[in-house]
Design a protein around this motif. Structure first.
Motif, PDB file in Angstrom:
ATOM      1  N   VAL A 125     -15.160   4.487  -0.376  1.00  0.00           N
ATOM      2  CA  VAL A 125     -15.536   2.883  -0.918  1.00  0.00           C
ATOM      3  C   VAL A 125     -16.908   3.545  -1.026  1.00  0.00           C
ATOM      4  O   VAL A 125     -17.790   3.587  -0.547  1.00  0.00           O
ATOM      5  N   THR A 126     -16.712   2.914  -2.338  1.00  0.00           N
ATOM      6  CA  THR A 126     -18.115   2.672  -3.105  1.00  0.00           C
ATOM      7  C   THR A 126     -18.576   1.027  -3.542  1.00  0.00           C
ATOM      8  O   THR A 126     -17.478   0.678  -4.112  1.00  0.00           O
ATOM      9  N   THR A 127     -19.574   0.628  -2.524  1.00  0.00           N
ATOM     10  CA  THR A 127     -20.195  -0.696  -3.204  1.00  0.00           C
ATOM     11  C   THR A 127     -20.908  -0.540  -4.079  1.00  0.00           C
ATOM     12  O   THR A 127     -21.767   0.200  -4.080  1.00  0.00           O
ATOM     13  N   ILE A 128     -20.677  -1.851  -4.989  1.00  0.00           N
ATOM     14  CA  ILE A 128     -21.959  -1.604  -6.168  1.00  0.00           C
ATOM     15  C   ILE A 128     -22.003  -3.396  -6.113  1.00  0.00           C
ATOM     16  O   ILE A 128     -21.478  -3.914  -6.483  1.00  0.00           O
ATOM     17  N   GLY A 129     -23.696  -3.468  -6.369  1.00  0.00           N
ATOM     18  CA  GLY A 129     -23.695  -4.920  -7.094  1.00  0.00           C
ATOM     19  C   GLY A 129     -25.286  -5.180  -6.698  1.00  0.00           C
ATOM     20  O   GLY A 129     -25.812  -4.031  -7.098  1.00  0.00           O
ATOM     21  N   LEU A 130     -25.799  -6.519  -6.624  1.00  0.00           N
ATOM     22  CA  LEU A 130     -26.762  -6.771  -7.136  1.00  0.00           C
ATOM     23  C   LEU A 130     -28.110  -5.736  -4.993  1.00  0.00           C
ATOM     24  O   LEU A 130     -29.414  -5.974  -5.733  1.00  0.00           O
ATOM     25  N   SER A 131     -27.263  -6.295  -4.746  1.00  0.00           N
ATOM     26  CA  SER A 131     -28.054  -5.896  -3.486  1.00  0.00           C
ATOM     27  C   SER A 131     -26.651  -5.389  -2.360  1.00  0.00           C
ATOM     28  O   SER A 131     -25.920  -5.074  -3.286  1.00  0.00           O
ATOM     29  N   LEU A 132     -27.492  -4.440  -1.539  1.00  0.00           N
ATOM     30  CA  LEU A 132     -25.861  -4.039  -0.760  1.00  0.00           C
ATOM     31  C   LEU A 132     -25.243  -4.594   0.197  1.00  0.00           C
ATOM     32  O   LEU A 132     -25.887  -5.592   0.888  1.00  0.00           O
ATOM     33  N   GLY A 133     -24.009  -5.250  -0.380  1.00  0.00           N
ATOM     34  CA  GLY A 133     -23.026  -5.834   0.410  1.00  0.00           C
ATOM     35  C   GLY A 133     -22.631  -4.957   1.501  1.00  0.00           C
ATOM     36  O   GLY A 133     -22.503  -3.674   2.163  1.00  0.00           O
ATOM     37  N   PRO A 134     -21.902  -6.001   2.745  1.00  0.00           N
ATOM     38  CA  PRO A 134     -20.815  -5.478   3.313  1.00  0.00           C
ATOM     39  C   PRO A 134     -19.789  -4.253   3.054  1.00  0.00           C
ATOM     40  O   PRO A 134     -18.952  -4.631   1.440  1.00  0.00           O
ATOM     41  N   SER A 135     -19.017  -3.024   3.870  1.00  0.00           N
ATOM     42  CA  SER A 135     -18.213  -2.865   3.260  1.00  0.00           C
ATOM     43  C   SER A 135     -16.965  -3.006   3.255  1.00  0.00           C
ATOM     44  O   SER A 135     -16.522  -4.641   4.470  1.00  0.00           O
ATOM     45  N   PRO A 136     -16.414  -3.461   2.056  1.00  0.00           N
ATOM     46  CA  PRO A 136     -15.108  -4.447   2.132  1.00  0.00           C
ATOM     47  C   PRO A 136     -13.850  -4.128   2.937  1.00  0.00           C
ATOM     48  O   PRO A 136     -13.373  -3.026   3.588  1.00  0.00           O
ATOM     49  N   ALA A 137     -13.401  -5.085   3.950  1.00  0.00           N
ATOM     50  CA  ALA A 137     -11.664  -5.176   3.807  1.00  0.00           C
ATOM     51  C   ALA A 137     -10.940  -4.681   3.373  1.00  0.00           C
ATOM     52  O   ALA A 137     -10.245  -5.592   2.081  1.00  0.00           O
ATOM     53  N   LEU A 138     -10.068  -3.349   3.960  1.00  0.00           N
ATOM     54  CA  LEU A 138      -9.321  -2.761   2.510  1.00  0.00           C
ATOM     55  C   LEU A 138      -8.221  -3.845   3.541  1.00  0.00           C
ATOM     56  O   LEU A 138      -7.087  -2.862   4.228  1.00  0.00           O
ATOM     57  N   SER A 139      -7.006  -3.858   2.395  1.00  0.00           N
ATOM     58  CA  SER A 139      -5.411  -4.291   2.620  1.00  0.00           C
ATOM     59  C   SER A 139      -4.947  -4.384   1.522  1.00  0.00           C
ATOM     60  O   SER A 139      -5.524  -3.699   0.525  1.00  0.00           O
ATOM     61  N   THR A 140      -3.263  -3.964   1.583  1.00  0.00           N
ATOM     62  CA  THR A 140      -2.443  -3.857   0.517  1.00  0.00           C
ATOM     63  C   THR A 140      -2.048  -5.071   0.740  1.00  0.00           C
ATOM     64  O   THR A 140      -1.181  -5.597   1.761  1.00  0.00           O
ATOM     65  N   SER A 141      -0.882  -4.570  -0.338  1.00  0.00           N
ATOM     66  CA  SER A 141      -0.252  -6.359  -0.609  1.00  0.00           C
ATOM     67  C   SER A 141       0.872  -5.399  -2.212  1.00  0.00           C
ATOM     68  O   SER A 141       1.200  -4.427  -2.815  1.00  0.00           O
ATOM     69  N   THR A 142       2.282  -6.325  -1.724  1.00  0.00           N
ATOM     70  CA  THR A 142       3.129  -5.338  -2.060  1.00  0.00           C
ATOM     71  C   THR A 142       3.374  -6.631  -3.811  1.00  0.00           C
ATOM     72  O   THR A 142       2.916  -7.076  -3.456  1.00  0.00           O
ATOM     73  N   PRO A 143       3.271  -5.805  -4.781  1.00  0.00           N
ATOM     74  CA  PRO A 143       3.544  -6.245  -6.008  1.00  0.00           C
ATOM     75  C   PRO A 143       4.689  -7.011  -6.499  1.00  0.00           C
ATOM     76  O   PRO A 143       5.999  -6.690  -5.535  1.00  0.00           O
ATOM     77  N   THR A 144       4.996  -8.441  -7.083  1.00  0.00           N
ATOM     78  CA  THR A 144       5.669  -8.551  -8.015  1.00  0.00           C
ATOM     79  C   THR A 144       6.254  -8.223  -8.585  1.00  0.00           C
ATOM     80  O   THR A 144       5.588  -7.617  -9.701  1.00  0.00           O
ATOM     81  N   ASP A 145       7.354  -7.859  -8.759  1.00  0.00           N
ATOM     82  CA  ASP A 145       8.064  -7.014 -10.226  1.00  0.00           C
ATOM     83  C   ASP A 145       8.693  -8.212 -11.133  1.00  0.00           C
ATOM     84  O   ASP A 145       8.862  -8.657 -10.936  1.00  0.00           O
ATOM     85  N   PRO A 146       8.310  -7.241 -12.234  1.00  0.00           N
ATOM     86  CA  PRO A 146       8.500  -8.789 -13.711  1.00  0.00           C
ATOM     87  C   PRO A 146       9.844  -9.104 -13.673  1.00  0.00           C
ATOM     88  O   PRO A 146      11.366  -8.279 -13.202  1.00  0.00           O
ATOM     89  N   SER A 147      10.006 -10.335 -13.531  1.00  0.00           N
ATOM     90  CA  SER A 147      11.581 -10.908 -13.656  1.00  0.00           C
ATOM     91  C   SER A 147      11.562 -11.528 -15.269  1.00  0.00           C
ATOM     92  O   SER A 147      10.482 -11.996 -16.483  1.00  0.00           O
ATOM     93  N   GLY A 148      13.172 -10.848 -15.762  1.00  0.00           N
ATOM     94  CA  GLY A 148      13.561 -12.085 -17.213  1.00  0.00           C
ATOM     95  C   GLY A 148      12.615 -10.841 -18.655  1.00  0.00           C
ATOM     96  O   GLY A 148      12.736 -11.516 -19.008  1.00  0.00           O
ATOM     97  N   THR A 149      12.785  -9.598 -17.749  1.00  0.00           N
ATOM     98  CA  THR A 149      11.859  -8.877 -19.636  1.00  0.00           C
ATOM     99  C   THR A 149      12.873  -8.477 -20.479  1.00  0.00           C
ATOM    100  O   THR A 149      13.941  -8.503 -20.266  1.00  0.00           O
ATOM    101  N   LEU A 150      12.460  -9.631 -21.463  1.00  0.00           N
ATOM    102  CA  LEU A 150      13.178  -8.887 -22.590  1.00  0.00           C
ATOM    103  C   LEU A 150      12.248  -8.024 -23.954  1.00  0.00           C
ATOM    104  O   LEU A 150      11.136  -8.409 -24.131  1.00  0.00           O
ATOM    105  N   PHE A 151      13.289  -7.210 -24.643  1.00  0.00           N
ATOM    106  CA  PHE A 151      12.004  -6.327 -25.219  1.00  0.00           C
ATOM    107  C   PHE A 151      12.885  -6.811 -26.852  1.00  0.00           C
ATOM    108  O   PHE A 151      13.541  -6.725 -26.529  1.00  0.00           O
TER     109      PHE A 151
END
Ligand SMILES: C=C(O[C@H]1C=CC=C(C(=O)O)[C@@H]1O)C(=O)O
Length: 415
Positions: free
Chosen positions: A122-148
């Protein structure tokens, strides 16, 4: 975001990369925000979010301007990289437009998570050295009613444009031009881009699945990778659609490898890449014959060009020399770009432009933004793109079917 200090120079960034336990699928770590960034290939790669700095160059010197900005950011940053792998330390993700107009962007995220050869960081980038981020996963929402929206009238118009291009090629005006078409998609709910990204990465693991500022896709074509002085480019041109029947596909692959129309189209693309890299490289290897790259939707003629960097060019300088290669422009380049502007009737935006990342050393990976779509700002629509190399023997009906096949990855990912 402007990270300019009052004297016009970028603010100094404090960067730290440290090794972590394997956090699982990189794309699953992305937050549901539009600043999500991704570059993944077969499970490895980098994802990022937040915006520590960004820059939007335009005009025909956009690559050089981006390169200069990046040099200033690197110069001003303090980097502690405990990992030292490609993609660790300070990185920027970027996407450049095909043509000179606005829309190119380089973004330095606040958090980057990477995996390579079983090691994760993990890399953190900022104007100062911040705390290491907590990593978490989440399930994306699938597209709905797609029309082409792919109206027959627009399809016919594009076939007529291909026919016009063939006539201009046959008259000797140019040798090859790549023409593209677009299809618009609409959604019932704002698109969660993490869903099509996950589907693309799973269905096309040998491609590079990317997302930068609403531009996403899964490209099979590596414009250029620079790593420790080694330059690599995967050139694709010449395509045949897969049928779903393995035995039939094998015989089609053999016919693709013998097709004089496809070999001619491919040769132009390889030449354009080899000529652009030659001034920067020694010991170049340009194989005489292509291999056939098998993807789930199509097969391509492919050539891997390699060389050893002999000057101090960073990857963006190589991108500037290569774009647009004849896989997305044509031959001769200037004539092809002019013909595209005259007859294509499409704003390509970032489609067919370079997309990828650069690190502090100047190394990085930039693909060509193919098999891709641009999500609208309100996320209720997206524009999908696909193009085909046109040479003297091209048939408009075949090219239309080939473009349809190239639209399949993103179409399926959004359905
Ligand atoms: C321009 C596209 O593909 C390029 C890359 C591979 C094969 C191509 C072809 O056979 O025409 C194109 O040059 C696209 O996918 O939109």
């Amino acid at each position: 975001m402007s990270t300019l200090a009052t004297d016009g120079r970028p603010e100094p960034l404090v960067v730290r990369s440290r090794e972590i336990e394997d956090p699982g699928a990189l794309l699953a770590l992305l937050p549901p925000t539009s600043d999500a960034l991704a570059w993944v290939h077969g499970g490895d790669g980098i994802v990022g979010w937040g915006r520590a700095a960004s820059y939007s160059p335009d005009g025909d010197d956009r690559f050089d301007a981006a390169d200069d900005w990046w040099a200033e950011v690197v110069d001003a940053s303090v980097v502690r990289d405990e990992v030292e792998l490609p993609g660790s330390g300070l990185v920027a993700f970027g996407s450049f437009t095909f043509a000179d107009g606005p829309g190119s962007v380089l973004t330095v995220p606040e958090v980057v998570v990477g995996r390579r050869d079983g090691r994760c960081w993990v890399t953190t980038i900022g104007l100062s050295l911040g705390p290491s981020p907590a990593l978490s996963t989440s399930t994306p929402t699938d597209p709905s009613g797609t029309l082409f929206a792919d109206e027959p009238g627009r399809r016919d118009d594009w076939a007529a444009t291909v026919e016009a291009a063939v006539r201009r090629i046959q008259s000797g005006e140019l040798d090859k031009v790549v023409l593209a078409r677009s299809v618009d998609a609409s959604f019932e709910e704002p698109l969660d881009v993490r869903s099509p990204l996950a589907r693309l990465a799973s269905a096309y693991p040998s491609c590079w699945t990317f997302h930068v500022d609403g531009f996403f896709g899964s490209t099979p074509e590596m414009l250029v990778r620079l790593q420790g002085g080694l330059v690599t480019s995967r050139v694709l041109a010449g395509t045949i659609r897969r049928t779903g029947d393995d035995a039939r596909d094998l015989s089609l692959a053999a016919s693709l490898a013998r097709s004089s129309k496809d070999l001619e189209e491919h040769e132009y693309a390889v030449r354009s890449v080899a000529d652009a890299l030659a001034p920067h490289c020694t010991g170049m290897n340009v194989p005489e014959s292509p291999f056939v790259l098998h993807l789930p939707n199509v097969m391509h003629l492919a050539t891997d060009v390699t060389g050893v960097l002999r000057d101090d060019a960073g990857v963006l300088a190589l991108v500037a020399s290569l774009h647009p290669s004849a896989a997305v422009g044509g031959t001769p380049t200037a004539d092809a770009v002019r013909v595209i502007a005259e007859i294509e009737q499409l704003d390509r935006g970032r489609y067919a432009g370079p997309v990828g990342w650069i690190g502090a050393s100047g190394d990085g990976e930039w693909g060509i933004g193919l098999r891709s779509a641009q999500v609208a700002p309100d996320r209720r629509g997206a524009r999908l793109f696909a193009g085909c190399g046109i040479v003297a023997d091209s048939s408009p009906a075949d090219e239309l079917a080939e473009a349809d096949a190239k639209l399949i990855p993103v179409r399926d990912a959004l359905a």
